[in-house]
Design an enzyme around this catalytic site. Structure first.
Site, short mmCIF file in Angstrom:
data_model
loop_
_atom_site.label_atom_id
_atom_site.label_comp_id
_atom_site.label_asym_id
_atom_site.label_seq_id
_atom_site.Cartn_x
_atom_site.Cartn_y
_atom_site.Cartn_z
N GLU A 96 2.48 12.97 2.35
CA GLU A 96 1.98 13.31 1.02
C GLU A 96 0.54 13.77 1.03
O GLU A 96 -0.31 13.18 1.71
CB GLU A 96 2.08 12.08 0.12
CG GLU A 96 3.50 11.74 -0.21
CD GLU A 96 3.61 10.64 -1.25
OE1 GLU A 96 4.70 10.07 -1.36
OE2 GLU A 96 2.62 10.36 -1.95
N CYS A 109 -6.37 13.72 -1.79
CA CYS A 109 -6.00 12.44 -1.19
C CYS A 109 -5.01 12.76 -0.07
O CYS A 109 -3.96 13.34 -0.33
CB CYS A 109 -5.35 11.54 -2.23
SG CYS A 109 -4.70 10.00 -1.55
N CYS A 116 3.61 3.79 7.88
CA CYS A 116 2.49 2.89 8.14
C CYS A 116 3.02 1.60 8.77
O CYS A 116 4.07 1.11 8.37
CB CYS A 116 1.73 2.59 6.86
SG CYS A 116 0.28 1.54 7.12
N CYS A 120 2.41 -3.60 3.94
CA CYS A 120 2.02 -4.24 2.67
C CYS A 120 3.23 -4.21 1.73
O CYS A 120 3.88 -3.17 1.57
CB CYS A 120 0.84 -3.52 2.04
SG CYS A 120 -0.57 -3.45 3.16
N CYS A 123 3.61 -1.61 -1.26
CA CYS A 123 3.31 -0.19 -0.97
C CYS A 123 4.55 0.56 -0.49
O CYS A 123 5.24 0.10 0.43
CB CYS A 123 2.21 -0.13 0.08
SG CYS A 123 1.92 1.53 0.72
N GLU A 167 -2.58 4.10 7.66
CA GLU A 167 -3.81 3.31 7.76
C GLU A 167 -4.80 4.09 8.65
O GLU A 167 -4.62 4.17 9.87
CB GLU A 167 -3.47 1.94 8.36
CG GLU A 167 -4.65 1.11 8.80
CD GLU A 167 -5.79 1.02 7.79
OE1 GLU A 167 -5.54 0.75 6.60
OE2 GLU A 167 -6.94 1.23 8.20
N HIS A 223 -7.14 -7.21 -2.47
CA HIS A 223 -5.91 -7.68 -3.15
C HIS A 223 -5.64 -9.18 -3.13
O HIS A 223 -4.76 -9.66 -3.85
CB HIS A 223 -4.66 -6.95 -2.64
CG HIS A 223 -4.79 -5.46 -2.54
ND1 HIS A 223 -5.53 -4.71 -3.42
CD2 HIS A 223 -4.28 -4.58 -1.63
CE1 HIS A 223 -5.45 -3.44 -3.06
NE2 HIS A 223 -4.71 -3.32 -2.00
N CYS A 340 0.51 6.43 -3.26
CA CYS A 340 0.96 7.35 -2.22
C CYS A 340 2.10 6.73 -1.44
O CYS A 340 2.12 5.54 -1.19
CB CYS A 340 -0.18 7.71 -1.29
SG CYS A 340 -0.87 9.31 -1.66
N1 SAH Z 1 -3.87 2.18 4.34
C1 SAH Z 1 -5.05 2.30 3.58
C2 SAH Z 1 -5.13 3.59 2.81
C3 SAH Z 1 -3.86 4.05 2.13
S1 SAH Z 1 -3.30 3.03 0.81
C4 SAH Z 1 -5.25 1.11 2.69
O1 SAH Z 1 -4.32 0.31 2.56
O2 SAH Z 1 -6.34 0.96 2.15
C5 SAH Z 1 -4.51 3.41 -0.45
C6 SAH Z 1 -4.63 2.38 -1.54
O3 SAH Z 1 -3.45 2.35 -2.33
C7 SAH Z 1 -4.83 0.96 -1.02
O4 SAH Z 1 -5.86 0.33 -1.73
C8 SAH Z 1 -3.49 0.33 -1.32
O5 SAH Z 1 -3.59 -1.08 -1.45
C9 SAH Z 1 -3.12 1.01 -2.61
N2 SAH Z 1 -1.72 0.92 -2.97
C10 SAH Z 1 -0.65 1.05 -2.15
N3 SAH Z 1 0.49 0.91 -2.86
C11 SAH Z 1 0.14 0.70 -4.14
C12 SAH Z 1 0.86 0.47 -5.34
N4 SAH Z 1 2.19 0.45 -5.34
N5 SAH Z 1 0.17 0.29 -6.48
C13 SAH Z 1 -1.18 0.32 -6.48
N6 SAH Z 1 -1.92 0.52 -5.39
C14 SAH Z 1 -1.28 0.70 -4.22
FE1 SF4 Z 2 -0.27 0.94 4.95
FE2 SF4 Z 2 -2.23 1.04 3.14
FE3 SF4 Z 2 0.35 1.02 2.37
FE4 SF4 Z 2 -0.75 -1.18 3.42
S1 SF4 Z 2 -1.32 -0.17 1.49
S2 SF4 Z 2 1.25 -0.34 3.98
S3 SF4 Z 2 -2.10 -0.31 4.94
S4 SF4 Z 2 -0.66 2.61 3.53
#
Ligand code: SAH
Ligand code: SF4
Length: 358
Positions: A96, A109, A116, A120, A123, A167, A223, A340
């Site tokens: 993306e 972005c 990844c 998490c 995500c 990441e 978080h 994303c």
């Molecule tokens: N891996 C890195 C960067 C990509 S994720 C990281 O985790 O920081 C970018 C941001 O989107 C992070 O802060 C992540 O916690 C947040 N994010 C991921 N999924 C999300 C969701 N479903 N709702 C809100 N924020 C989310």
């Molecule tokens: Fe990976 Fe960032 Fe998504 Fe966590 S929030 S799974 S580190 S992309």
């Protein structure tokens, strides 16, 4: 394996051509077409001098290739301020890239990995699992895509956030090389202060950024305010415990003198109480920190729900009262991109509004 010309820095590209007997100036010409003008069809450049054209005819497609991802889908957000692209890489992997913002203030972005490894729970990318790292050229090409889209509208890309799929600090070398190429004033010329790297908290990567006095902005996805609470959302917190993460942030702050942005995704009943806010304030005490509160983008693979607005307001008030700047992000711009990974997940369910199909 052929080498992508988009993987190469200015000096590396020039050295490749010089090694084949061309003049250094031809390297600068080719760099200009690729990295400044973001051109994808060099065959159109009939104005190139004959030696450069011959070199391209001979070497491109055999020893060297370009990174030219195809558009798999193109989606507009409800408010039309955010455009999400699913781009297909040469091996078929889809990633993306999002363009968001307003005239005069556009941000891209971008993704740093296909999938990844951090897992998490909330995500969409984490729910997919890890596929592979992106090469520098694949990271760079996403930015050029965004630049071309904006150029057609007479606009310029100003800011870059590494908040797409993956990441960034798990793919440290490729990411830093890509950012070096993108901030080169002879190319895309995106100033380092306009570039933000978001990490889940890969401690060795944060310490390396501190050591190298990395010029980019750092955002840390927090978080959770205790070891257990954070580990339940972010499995990587077992590997790099919260205390070590905060210690690394302090080292980063001391070494670079730079502010750190902490992201906090608000999940109803999970991490959005006044007690959570007070613990965040205590945790970040003494750090030059800014907290960004982001409403959860609900995903199919996670039962958590978005916090109500009042909870976000109370949370913000407590953090601010402790002297830490705190912003609530709206569900647009950066915040749509915070989800994303969702475009790809949505596409699997064929639920999104698709404008184009390659
Ligand atoms: N891996 C890195 C960067 C990509 S994720 C990281 O985790 O920081 C970018 C941001 O989107 C992070 O802060 C992540 O916690 C947040 N994010 C991921 N999924 C999300 C969701 N479903 N709702 C809100 N924020 C989310
Ligand atoms: Fe990976 Fe960032 Fe998504 Fe966590 S929030 S799974 S580190 S992309």
């Amino acid at each position: 394996m052929p080498t992508s010309l988009h993987d190469l820095t200015f000096d590396e590209l020039r050295a490749v051509l010089v090694a084949d007997g061309l003049r250094p100036a031809h390297g600068a010409t080719l760099w200009n077409a690729l990295q400044y003008r973001a051109e994808t069809d060099l065959g159109l450049r009939t104005d190139f001098v004959p030696p450069l054209r011959r070199w391209l005819e001979l070497r491109l497609g055999t020893d060297y290739v370009l990174d030219r991802p195809e558009i798999a889908t193109h989606t507009l957000s409800g408010d039309d301020l955010t455009q999400k692209y699913l781009l297909r890489l040469s091996d078929g992997q889809e990633i993306e890239t999002v363009i968001m913002g307003y005239p005069g203030r556009y941000t891209a972005c971008i993704s740093t990995q296909a999938g990844c490894a951090m897992g998490c729970v909330f995500c969409a990318t984490g729910q997919m699992g890890f596929v592979r790292h992106l090469r520098p050229g694949e990271i760079v090409a996403q930015v050029h895509h965004a630049r071309r889209v904006l150029k057609e509208r007479g606009e310029r890309l100003r800011n870059l956030v590494l908040m797409g799929m993956g990441e960034p600090l798990h793919n440290y070398d490729h990411v830093m090389k890509a950012l070096g190429i993108l901030s080169d004033t002879r190319g895309a010329n995106i100033g380092p202060s306009k570039i933000s790297i978001s990490t889940v908290g890969v401690v060795p990567g944060i310490l390396r950024m501190a050591e190298e006095n990395s010029p980019y902005n750092l955002a840390v996805s927090l978080h959770g305010s205790t070891q257990e609470e954070r580990a339940a959302l972010i499995p990587a917190n077992q590997r790099w415990p919260l205390v070590e993460l905060i210690a690394a942030c302090r080292t980063y702050g001391e070494k670079t003198g730079r502010r750190i942005f902490f992201a906090w995704t608000l999940i109803a009943g999970v991490n959005d109480s006044p007690e959570h806010a007070a613990r965040v304030a205590a945790l970040l005490k003494g750090l030059d920190a800014h907290v960004n509160l982001i409403p959860l983008n609900e995903t199919a693979g996670y039962a958590g729900r978005e916090s109500v607005e009042t909870a976000a307001d109370v949370f913000q008030g407590i953090v601010q009262a402790a002297g830490i700047p705190c912003t609530i992000r709206q569900r647009r711009g950066i915040d749509v991109a915070a989800g994303c990974g969702q475009l790809k997940a949505d596409r699997k369910r064929a639920g999104s509004r698709q404008l184009e199909k390659a």
